[in-house]
Enzyme design. Structure first.
Site, PDB file in Angstrom:
ATOM      1  CE  LYS A   1      -1.745   1.370   4.088  1.00 59.06           C
ATOM      2  NZ  LYS A   1      -1.384   2.733   4.499  1.00 59.06           N
ATOM      3  CG  ASN A   2       2.271   2.635   3.522  1.00 57.33           C
ATOM      4  OD1 ASN A   2       1.111   2.927   3.209  1.00 57.33           O
ATOM      5  ND2 ASN A   2       2.642   2.414   4.765  1.00 57.33           N
TER       6      ASN A   2
ATOM      7  CB  CYS B   1      -5.323   9.820  11.804  1.00 56.31           C
ATOM      8  SG  CYS B   1      -3.792   9.049  12.225  1.00 56.31           S
TER       9      CYS B   1
ATOM     10  NE  ARG C   1       0.052   9.835  10.510  1.00 58.02           N
ATOM     11  CZ  ARG C   1      -0.334   8.834   9.724  1.00 58.02           C
ATOM     12  NH1 ARG C   1      -1.476   8.238   9.954  1.00 58.02           N
ATOM     13  NH2 ARG C   1       0.398   8.469   8.702  1.00 58.02           N
TER      14      ARG C   1
ATOM     15  CG  ASP D   1       3.303   1.236   9.663  1.00 64.67           C
ATOM     16  OD1 ASP D   1       3.463   1.515   8.475  1.00 64.67           O
ATOM     17  OD2 ASP D   1       2.990   2.075  10.529  1.00 64.67           O
TER      18      ASP D   1
ATOM     19  NE  ARG E   1      -7.362   3.857   5.599  1.00 62.05           N
ATOM     20  CZ  ARG E   1      -6.677   4.818   6.212  1.00 62.05           C
ATOM     21  NH1 ARG E   1      -6.972   5.146   7.443  1.00 62.05           N
ATOM     22  NH2 ARG E   1      -5.701   5.444   5.597  1.00 62.05           N
TER      23      ARG E   1
HETATM   24  C1  EPZ Z   1       4.139   6.889   6.604  1.00 60.06           C
HETATM   25  O1  EPZ Z   1       3.300   7.854   7.194  1.00 60.06           O
HETATM   26  C2  EPZ Z   1       3.287   5.647   6.426  1.00 60.06           C
HETATM   27  N1  EPZ Z   1       2.183   5.951   5.516  1.00 60.06           N
HETATM   28  C3  EPZ Z   1       2.758   5.203   7.787  1.00 60.06           C
HETATM   29  O2  EPZ Z   1       2.022   3.999   7.583  1.00 60.06           O
HETATM   30  C4  EPZ Z   1       3.948   4.910   8.696  1.00 60.06           C
HETATM   31  O3  EPZ Z   1       3.482   4.544   9.975  1.00 60.06           O
HETATM   32  C5  EPZ Z   1       4.840   6.163   8.799  1.00 60.06           C
HETATM   33  O4  EPZ Z   1       5.243   6.586   7.475  1.00 60.06           O
HETATM   34  C6  EPZ Z   1       6.087   5.937   9.621  1.00 60.06           C
HETATM   35  O5  EPZ Z   1       6.818   4.901   9.090  1.00 60.06           O
HETATM   36  C7  EPZ Z   1       2.427   5.973   4.177  1.00 60.06           C
HETATM   37  O6  EPZ Z   1       3.543   5.758   3.725  1.00 60.06           O
HETATM   38  C8  EPZ Z   1       1.251   6.278   3.301  1.00 60.06           C
HETATM   39  P1  EPZ Z   1       5.961  10.283   8.779  1.00 60.06           P
HETATM   40  P2  EPZ Z   1       3.776   9.395   7.265  1.00 60.06           P
HETATM   41  O7  EPZ Z   1       5.806  11.560   8.036  1.00 60.06           O
HETATM   42  O8  EPZ Z   1       4.638   9.710   6.107  1.00 60.06           O
HETATM   43  C9  EPZ Z   1       5.897  13.500  12.236  1.00 60.06           C
HETATM   44  C10 EPZ Z   1       0.198   2.567   7.820  1.00 60.06           C
HETATM   45  O9  EPZ Z   1      -0.248   1.958   8.802  1.00 60.06           O
HETATM   46  N2  EPZ Z   1       5.773  14.501  11.169  1.00 60.06           N
HETATM   47  O10 EPZ Z   1       7.151   9.430   8.493  1.00 60.06           O
HETATM   48  O11 EPZ Z   1       2.565  10.225   7.491  1.00 60.06           O
HETATM   49  C11 EPZ Z   1       4.689  12.575  12.335  1.00 60.06           C
HETATM   50  O12 EPZ Z   1       3.681  13.149  13.127  1.00 60.06           O
HETATM   51  C12 EPZ Z   1       0.622   4.010   7.940  1.00 60.06           C
HETATM   52  O13 EPZ Z   1       0.350   2.048   6.683  1.00 60.06           O
HETATM   53  C13 EPZ Z   1       5.776  15.855  11.498  1.00 60.06           C
HETATM   54  O14 EPZ Z   1       5.843  16.230  12.671  1.00 60.06           O
HETATM   55  O15 EPZ Z   1       4.663   9.389   8.572  1.00 60.06           O
HETATM   56  C14 EPZ Z   1       5.273  11.338  12.955  1.00 60.06           C
HETATM   57  O16 EPZ Z   1       5.326  11.517  14.362  1.00 60.06           O
HETATM   58  C15 EPZ Z   1       0.343   4.558   9.323  1.00 60.06           C
HETATM   59  N3  EPZ Z   1       5.674  16.773  10.503  1.00 60.06           N
HETATM   60  C16 EPZ Z   1       6.704  11.293  12.398  1.00 60.06           C
HETATM   61  O17 EPZ Z   1       6.968  12.619  11.919  1.00 60.06           O
HETATM   62  C17 EPZ Z   1       5.591  16.400   9.173  1.00 60.06           C
HETATM   63  O18 EPZ Z   1       5.524  17.284   8.307  1.00 60.06           O
HETATM   64  C18 EPZ Z   1       6.891  10.329  11.241  1.00 60.06           C
HETATM   65  O19 EPZ Z   1       5.847  10.602  10.343  1.00 60.06           O
HETATM   66  C19 EPZ Z   1       5.583  15.029   8.872  1.00 60.06           C
HETATM   67  C20 EPZ Z   1       5.689  14.098   9.873  1.00 60.06           C
END
Ligand code: EPZ
Length: 418
Positions: free
Chosen positions: A22-23, A116, A121, A304, A396
């Site tokens: 998916k990702n 969420c 996020r 995850d 999902r």
């Molecule tokens: C990706 O989400 C994945 N989703 C998530 O999978 C996964 O858990 C996550 O990466 C971490 O590995 C997809 O790839 C579609 P991040 P993402 O930006 O990109 C903070 C699943 O179950 N952050 O790496 O949204 C954020 O809050 C999903 O398949 C900021 O503060 O995660 C988090 O604490 C869930 N500001 C950390 O960074 C930003 O601008 C990592 O988030 C962006 C992120």
């Protein structure tokens, strides 16, 4: 709303074919916005989130069609730049259209995703990165308004290695004037898969998969055909199922090198694991040992997989400390697992899991994608029957999960809730 009903306590044995990730599929589908033309994707998982991003592309003027696991996307007619709140609130990953829309149409209006279940996020790093490339960003009425006459290369440093942030900037920078360097970039296999596709389209992206990615902007890109890599998180979920139920499961369709931290921790917990370049075999059956985990950005233990691993630790032989360092609220599954007899205490971002002899079946409620997968695992291991409600969360990210587990010997079915 449907429910999943499981009669637990049976060892799971056999072979499971892992679906496309998916990702990986989500950013690759978003990348089709970067140029007009016909794209073909193989090994696309049949998931709600994929349906959502394809509906989003159709809203923008693209044409999408599916047959089995092949998706055909034609972005020739893509001429709208707005991603509506209705679609973005369903799936945060919709924010991935922001960078490509800016690069192709020089403007974008994308709803702020909102929080969420697992955390606030924010997308501040996405927006700051795009501003470094020359975009003018404003926030109004819950929407991000972005404009850029011509994106130009820049130097971007991420405080946190954000996965979709890295992907958004990589896509925008591919058509920017000059060179972009992303420092503290995310290193997930899905980042490499996206970079490979962009380079096939004519981009010039170097060292994806390391913490410093360099993108030399090009003038235009071409449509391509691409195959989606196997889903390492779906695979990890079935690997835990083998260890948890004392069975033996052979997984095909995923790259074992993407699962090193999960393999390492499952071996520590007592599972026997063999793998070659294309197949992983996991065998449980011996005593399950308590091990500590801390979730980290790739190549660390994936957040995850935290909920799924917690189920294994809930029936291990001692005390395990599980630390969640990526998201601020990713222990929602704990209260449901407690209802099944798990002995778990939370202190801040640490969960102390004291192994119990058996979990017991109960009616439980899914709250987010990976939490719902952990409830399926708990039901498979528990004695008696487990009813899981709100399983739309599961749909999902897991293709045909009840069929795949039934083929491994589980007594599991999807029933319409009364
Ligand atoms: C990706 O989400 C994945 N989703 C998530 O999978 C996964 O858990 C996550 O990466 C971490 O590995 C997809 O790839 C579609 P991040 P993402 O930006 O990109 C903070 C699943 O179950 N952050 O790496 O949204 C954020 O809050 C999903 O398949 C900021 O503060 O995660 C988090 O604490 C869930 N500001 C950390 O960074 C930003 O601008 C990592 O988030 C962006 C992120």
């Amino acid at each position: 709303m449907d429910q999943i009903v499981i009669k637990g306590g049976r060892p799971l044995n056999g072979e499971v074919s892992i679906s496309g990730a998916k990702n990986a599929a989500l950013p690759m589908i978003a990348a089709t916005i970067l140029t007009g033309g016909a794209f073909v994707f193989q090994n696309v998982p049949n998931l709600k989130d994929i349906d959502t991003i394809c509906r989003l592309l159709a809203d923008l003027g693209a044409k999408t069609e599916f047959s089995g696991s092949t998706a055909r996307i034609d972005t020739t007619g893509l001429d709208r730049h707005e991603a509506s709140y209705d679609l973005v609130r369903k799936m945060r990953a919709s924010v991935l259209v922001l960078g490509p829309l800016l690069a192709r149409l020089k403007r974008a209006r994308v709803s702020l995703p909102g929080g969420c279940a697992i955390g606030a996020r924010p997308i501040n790093m996405h927006l700051e990165g795009l501003e470094k490339l020359g975009a003018k960003i404003s926030l109004a009425h819950g929407y991000v308004e972005a404009r850029a006459e011509r994106l130009r290369g820049g130097e971007i440093f991420f405080d946190i290695p954000t996965v979709t942030g890295t992907e958004n900037i990589m896509m925008a920078a591919a058509l920017a004037e000059g060179t972009t360097v992303i420092r503290n970039a995310a290193r997930e296999p899905e980042i490499i898969a996206l970079a490979d596709m962009l380079n096939q389209m004519g981009a010039d992206i170097r060292d994806a998969g390391t913490t410093v990615i360099t993108i030399h902007g090009v003038k235009s890109l071409q449509p391509v055909s691409a195959r989606i890599i196997g889903d390492r998180i779906e695979a990890g979920t079935y690997m835990v199922a083998a260890a948890l139920t004392g069975g033996k499961i052979r997984l095909a369709g995923v790259d074992p090198s993407h699962l090193k931290p999960v393999i390492h921790k499952l071996r520590e917990a007592g599972a026997a694991i063999e793998s070659n370049d294309t197949v992983i075999t996991v065998e449980g059956g011996g005593a399950i040992r308590s091990v500590d985990i801390k979730t980290l950005p790739y190549p660390g233990f994936p957040t995850d997989m935290q909920a799924q691993f917690m189920v294994l630790m809930s029936v291990a032989g001692g005390l395990s400390v599980i630390s969640e360092s990526i998201f601020e609220n990713r222990f929602i599954h704990v209260s449901e697992l407690r209802r099944m007899g798990a002995d778990i205490t939370i202190s801040g971002n640490h969960a102390m899991v004291k192994g119990v002899k058996r979990l017991s079946g109960a009616p439980v409620m899914a709250t987010d994608l990976r939490a719902s997968a952990s409830l399926v695992l708990a039901g498979l291991a528990a004695e008696n029957t487990t009813h899981i409600s709100r399983i739309y969360h599961l749909d999902r990210g897991y293709e045909a999960i009840e069929k795949k587990f039934a083929a491994l010997g589980a007594v599991i079915e999807r029933v319409p809730s009364v």
